[in-house]
Design an enzyme around this catalytic site. Sequence first.
Site: not given
Length: 371
Positions: A251, A247, A141, A223, A191
Amino acid sequence: MSAKIAVFPGDGIGPEVTAEAIACLQTLDQQAGLGLEFEEAIIGGHAIDEYGEALPAKAVDLARGADGALLGAVGGPKWDDPNAKVRPEQALLGLRKELELFANLRPVKPVDALVSASTLKEEVVKGVDILVIRELTGGIYFGEPSERRNGAKGREAVDTLFYTEGEIERVVEVAFDLAKGRNNKVTSVDKANVLSSSRLWREVAAEVAGKHPEVKFENLLVDAMAMHLISRPREFDVIVTENMFGDILTDEAAMLPGSMGLLPSASLGTRRGTREVGGQSRPVIFGLYEPIHGSAPDIAGKGVANPLAMILSSAMMLRTSLGADEAAARLEGAVEKALADGLRTGDLARSGEKALSTSQMGNAVRERIVG
Ligand SMILES: NC(=O)c1ccc[n+]([C@@H]2O[C@H](COP(=O)([O-])OP(=O)(O)OC[C@H]3O[C@@H](n4cnc5c(N)ncnc54)[C@H](O)[C@@H]3O)[C@@H](O)[C@H]2O)c1
């Protein structure tokens, strides 16, 4: 010893839920003599209307001089133009940057009285007690270059995922510190099978883990984590990960308890210290505390918003930024009691159940704060 609290009520339901949290803190202050001093500043959409910018410098100064900060929510349809130069969310990004709020904490602990509200089966959700820590000021970001351009094959775009070892180390350290006051386990998510930044993340996380041999440690690929979070969430304690993975996972984790109106969050900075509380010296970290929900324009002004996420955010502030662990536990206990007594705001009430207003729920919590 007094404690200065910066208050940013913001837009929409922000001021409605913030007022209830402050009233709860004042009740606790009367009982426990916490010496709380509140000072408010306008940020977000209201600040754009008043000053032409979402984050006036005096709001940043207020937070800099405070022991902890509370934020309701910002934004709303009035300021929604994506092409506008000034937008309410600039207040959030600006506060994170100016105050170096690098660690975002989201506790996920479904309340027993509400496990049936979750979309997952009760036997999966009951007993879950997770703290997700998301790195907040680095990663894709913020990396440069981040742009669209015209290339030889037409339109193209690039974003950059960049981390320094120092940025990784400080957030993983927070995870280990906090795990010690919980269930002593850290899961680092990356990852590493694909990304170089994740391989560095894994390397640094292992080095930090080596300094805390008493804490159990594991690595998981993001994942796989996305699956485990909803298939076996009870097995996790503290989860730490980089900005974008965090992020998304926070959620996903937010769905476990079944309602957004219940979830608090904290963003911790680099400013640390100690405070004298009840004759004891306690370690504290400056933080900004806010519910994870937004400004809910669809219900703003109706007096029906659920104030519990904001109240629980202020409990996190008491514990982490003010060292007032007992007061925090009393406030959390009062929220649990109100829910166990069957009290519900509209977002939680099932058909036929009575829905309390924002202030009725706030009062119900205050009545259950016992000294
Ligand atoms: N941290 C923040 O300030 C923040 C976070 C997310 C969204 N936003 C902003 O909020 C505005 C609305 O965004 P959104 O609709 O995507 O998300 P939202 O969280 O505001 O609302 C989503 C849904 O949940 C309900 N809801 C949210 N909080 C509730 C509460 N406390 N009690 C009862 N119901 C509640 C709302 O009524 C709505 O139906 C946008 O302008 C967005 O940019 C701000």
